[in-house]
Motif scaffolding. Sequence first.
Motif, PDB file in Angstrom:
ATOM      1  N   ARG B  18     -12.239   7.054 -10.684  1.00  0.00           N
ATOM      2  CA  ARG B  18     -13.209   6.217  -9.724  1.00  0.00           C
ATOM      3  C   ARG B  18     -13.277   6.855  -8.444  1.00  0.00           C
ATOM      4  O   ARG B  18     -14.321   6.932  -7.739  1.00  0.00           O
ATOM      5  N   TRP B  19     -12.139   7.438  -7.914  1.00  0.00           N
ATOM      6  CA  TRP B  19     -12.251   8.011  -6.609  1.00  0.00           C
ATOM      7  C   TRP B  19     -13.256   9.181  -6.576  1.00  0.00           C
ATOM      8  O   TRP B  19     -13.970   9.317  -5.686  1.00  0.00           O
ATOM      9  N   ALA B  20     -13.271  10.060  -7.894  1.00  0.00           N
ATOM     10  CA  ALA B  20     -14.229  11.219  -7.767  1.00  0.00           C
ATOM     11  C   ALA B  20     -15.688  10.678  -7.890  1.00  0.00           C
ATOM     12  O   ALA B  20     -16.402  10.978  -6.886  1.00  0.00           O
ATOM     13  N   LEU B  21     -15.972   9.715  -8.424  1.00  0.00           N
ATOM     14  CA  LEU B  21     -17.174   9.198  -8.469  1.00  0.00           C
ATOM     15  C   LEU B  21     -17.734   8.482  -7.300  1.00  0.00           C
ATOM     16  O   LEU B  21     -18.589   8.646  -6.583  1.00  0.00           O
ATOM     17  N   GLN B  22     -16.838   7.338  -6.931  1.00  0.00           N
ATOM     18  CA  GLN B  22     -17.092   6.469  -5.759  1.00  0.00           C
ATOM     19  C   GLN B  22     -16.798   7.058  -4.459  1.00  0.00           C
ATOM     20  O   GLN B  22     -17.411   7.130  -3.422  1.00  0.00           O
ATOM     21  N   GLY B  23     -15.476   7.660  -4.553  1.00  0.00           N
ATOM     22  CA  GLY B  23     -15.131   7.967  -3.227  1.00  0.00           C
ATOM     23  C   GLY B  23     -15.476   9.413  -2.676  1.00  0.00           C
ATOM     24  O   GLY B  23     -15.880   9.289  -1.653  1.00  0.00           O
ATOM     25  N   CYS B  24     -15.833  10.149  -3.706  1.00  0.00           N
ATOM     26  CA  CYS B  24     -16.495  11.493  -3.252  1.00  0.00           C
ATOM     27  C   CYS B  24     -18.109  11.655  -3.548  1.00  0.00           C
ATOM     28  O   CYS B  24     -18.717  12.407  -2.836  1.00  0.00           O
ATOM     29  N   LEU B  25     -18.502  10.910  -4.454  1.00  0.00           N
ATOM     30  CA  LEU B  25     -19.977  11.153  -4.746  1.00  0.00           C
ATOM     31  C   LEU B  25     -20.768  10.051  -4.627  1.00  0.00           C
ATOM     32  O   LEU B  25     -21.933   9.950  -4.698  1.00  0.00           O
ATOM     33  N   GLY B  26     -20.083   8.646  -4.232  1.00  0.00           N
ATOM     34  CA  GLY B  26     -20.925   7.436  -3.750  1.00  0.00           C
ATOM     35  C   GLY B  26     -21.351   6.803  -5.105  1.00  0.00           C
ATOM     36  O   GLY B  26     -22.424   6.001  -4.973  1.00  0.00           O
ATOM     37  N   VAL B  27     -20.899   7.235  -6.294  1.00  0.00           N
ATOM     38  CA  VAL B  27     -21.414   6.581  -7.427  1.00  0.00           C
ATOM     39  C   VAL B  27     -20.815   4.963  -7.645  1.00  0.00           C
ATOM     40  O   VAL B  27     -19.218   5.411  -7.867  1.00  0.00           O
ATOM     41  N   SER B  28     -21.260   4.000  -7.800  1.00  0.00           N
ATOM     42  CA  SER B  28     -20.711   2.798  -7.937  1.00  0.00           C
ATOM     43  C   SER B  28     -19.825   2.935  -9.412  1.00  0.00           C
ATOM     44  O   SER B  28     -20.539   3.525 -10.349  1.00  0.00           O
ATOM     45  N   THR B  29     -18.734   2.349  -9.554  1.00  0.00           N
ATOM     46  CA  THR B  29     -18.020   2.338 -10.763  1.00  0.00           C
ATOM     47  C   THR B  29     -17.464   1.011 -11.033  1.00  0.00           C
ATOM     48  O   THR B  29     -16.970   0.302 -10.119  1.00  0.00           O
ATOM     49  N   THR B  30     -17.044   0.669 -12.179  1.00  0.00           N
ATOM     50  CA  THR B  30     -16.348  -0.640 -12.514  1.00  0.00           C
ATOM     51  C   THR B  30     -15.400  -0.058 -13.643  1.00  0.00           C
ATOM     52  O   THR B  30     -15.779   0.590 -14.418  1.00  0.00           O
ATOM     53  N   ARG B 197     -10.397  15.690 -11.022  1.00  0.00           N
ATOM     54  CA  ARG B 197      -9.212  16.279 -10.175  1.00  0.00           C
ATOM     55  C   ARG B 197      -9.932  17.461  -9.440  1.00  0.00           C
ATOM     56  O   ARG B 197      -9.135  18.120  -8.811  1.00  0.00           O
ATOM     57  N   ALA B 198     -11.114  17.729  -9.790  1.00  0.00           N
ATOM     58  CA  ALA B 198     -11.819  18.975  -9.055  1.00  0.00           C
ATOM     59  C   ALA B 198     -12.973  18.380  -8.354  1.00  0.00           C
ATOM     60  O   ALA B 198     -14.263  18.860  -8.654  1.00  0.00           O
ATOM     61  N   CYS B 199     -12.954  17.440  -7.466  1.00  0.00           N
ATOM     62  CA  CYS B 199     -13.977  16.916  -6.757  1.00  0.00           C
ATOM     63  C   CYS B 199     -13.995  16.873  -5.425  1.00  0.00           C
ATOM     64  O   CYS B 199     -14.864  16.728  -4.230  1.00  0.00           O
ATOM     65  N   ASP B 200     -12.617  16.511  -5.077  1.00  0.00           N
ATOM     66  CA  ASP B 200     -12.400  16.374  -3.447  1.00  0.00           C
ATOM     67  C   ASP B 200     -11.749  17.824  -3.055  1.00  0.00           C
ATOM     68  O   ASP B 200     -10.557  18.026  -3.686  1.00  0.00           O
ATOM     69  N   ASP B 207     -15.012  22.432  -8.198  1.00  0.00           N
ATOM     70  CA  ASP B 207     -16.029  22.901  -9.354  1.00  0.00           C
ATOM     71  C   ASP B 207     -16.246  21.587 -10.408  1.00  0.00           C
ATOM     72  O   ASP B 207     -17.289  21.845 -11.069  1.00  0.00           O
ATOM     73  N   GLY B 208     -15.520  20.500 -10.420  1.00  0.00           N
ATOM     74  CA  GLY B 208     -15.905  19.437 -11.268  1.00  0.00           C
ATOM     75  C   GLY B 208     -16.922  18.716 -10.549  1.00  0.00           C
ATOM     76  O   GLY B 208     -17.643  17.673 -11.433  1.00  0.00           O
ATOM     77  N   ARG B 209     -17.320  18.942  -9.522  1.00  0.00           N
ATOM     78  CA  ARG B 209     -18.407  17.815  -8.771  1.00  0.00           C
ATOM     79  C   ARG B 209     -19.969  18.056  -9.557  1.00  0.00           C
ATOM     80  O   ARG B 209     -20.307  16.769  -9.750  1.00  0.00           O
ATOM     81  N   ALA B 213     -21.550  14.770 -10.795  1.00  0.00           N
ATOM     82  CA  ALA B 213     -22.863  14.463  -9.933  1.00  0.00           C
ATOM     83  C   ALA B 213     -24.119  14.503 -10.903  1.00  0.00           C
ATOM     84  O   ALA B 213     -25.157  14.196 -10.451  1.00  0.00           O
ATOM     85  N   SER B 214     -24.063  15.087 -11.955  1.00  0.00           N
ATOM     86  CA  SER B 214     -25.160  15.112 -12.865  1.00  0.00           C
ATOM     87  C   SER B 214     -25.572  13.699 -12.992  1.00  0.00           C
ATOM     88  O   SER B 214     -26.706  13.476 -13.606  1.00  0.00           O
ATOM     89  N   LEU B 215     -24.758  12.512 -12.946  1.00  0.00           N
ATOM     90  CA  LEU B 215     -25.328  11.253 -13.230  1.00  0.00           C
ATOM     91  C   LEU B 215     -26.354  10.909 -12.166  1.00  0.00           C
ATOM     92  O   LEU B 215     -27.042   9.924 -12.245  1.00  0.00           O
ATOM     93  N   LEU B 216     -26.412  11.815 -10.952  1.00  0.00           N
ATOM     94  CA  LEU B 216     -27.286  11.372  -9.987  1.00  0.00           C
ATOM     95  C   LEU B 216     -28.599  12.165 -10.040  1.00  0.00           C
ATOM     96  O   LEU B 216     -29.378  11.865  -9.343  1.00  0.00           O
ATOM     97  N   ARG B 217     -28.767  12.950 -10.925  1.00  0.00           N
ATOM     98  CA  ARG B 217     -29.916  13.753 -11.381  1.00  0.00           C
ATOM     99  C   ARG B 217     -31.131  12.753 -12.048  1.00  0.00           C
ATOM    100  O   ARG B 217     -30.969  11.870 -12.619  1.00  0.00           O
TER     101      ARG B 217
END
Lengths: 90, 217
Positions: B18-30, B197-200, B207-209, B213-217
């Motif tokens: 959740r932190w990687a997606l929402q905190g780092c990339l701004g993708v909403s998670t549930t 664990r490699a987004c922040d 390198d995991g970003r 982030a492919s979800l945003l493409r």
Amino acid sequence: MPTFHARVQVSLRPSVLDPAGEATRAAAARLGVDGVRRLRIGKAIELELEAADRATAQSQLELISDRLLANPVIENWTLEISEPAAAEHP
Amino acid sequence: MTVGVLVFPGSNCDRDVRWALQGCLGVSTTFLWHEQRHLDGIDAVVIPGGFSYGDYLRCGAIARFAPVLEAVKAFAAAGGPVLGICNGFQVLTEMGLLPGALTRNAGLHFICEPAELRVSPGACRWLQGYAEGDAIRLPIAHGEGRYQCDPDDLRRLEDNGQVVLRYAANPNGSVGDVAGLSNPAGNVLGLMPHPERACDPATGGVDGRPLLASLLR
């Protein structure tokens, strides 16, 4: 309904490396037993199952052995079923 | 875009995802509890790392029967993006969405260290942010990450381009240096390393970003 006692033996397929077995074999040597040539670690699952008859018990036990207790990609299993205890057929 | 992150008893990377997606990339998670039976409003699913149901019997063996995974199976069959990380990869193999199995590391140790990987994105929708042959570095943290399948299956996976992530220096004895596998359609990816664990930059490396982030493409 009769209760069947069963024992499922799950073992790693021979082609699958068993590092825990190898480590245990090495420990046997440290205990002074040098002759252990092969040591493979598996699992034994004992269970009791209520089923209408032996054929039903057999097919249900085969189902859980193949789909739950063992992963056929890496493991083999064998199944032993005992007849219901006499007390359950008064 | 809302990403559903599955939570089993024993999951422990759900909040990292959740932190990687929402905190780092701004993708909403549930978070999706394992007993849930539907994926309404979910656009992608992540099965996070951890020790689902204590990893009793085998890693992922009990999780495979969780109600939510019936919905995930249908979601994946319909082309929905599904990502399994570490224990999530083990769950994907146990449920048959990816072939093979993850077994005890050859050296027996639990390995927690950065791993160098080679990427072959092929048709995998999660890896389109990388180029063929890219070298990336992601953390690994597992005791049972040795990928196992028979040699014919491995050849078939390689011929199909499904071996999308390989270890540069195989840490655990995986056949074919397999670190991550895609399904033929490319919507399902399972990998032992931890992209979340490699987004922040604060936790070392990003390198995991591109993967998440492919979800945003």
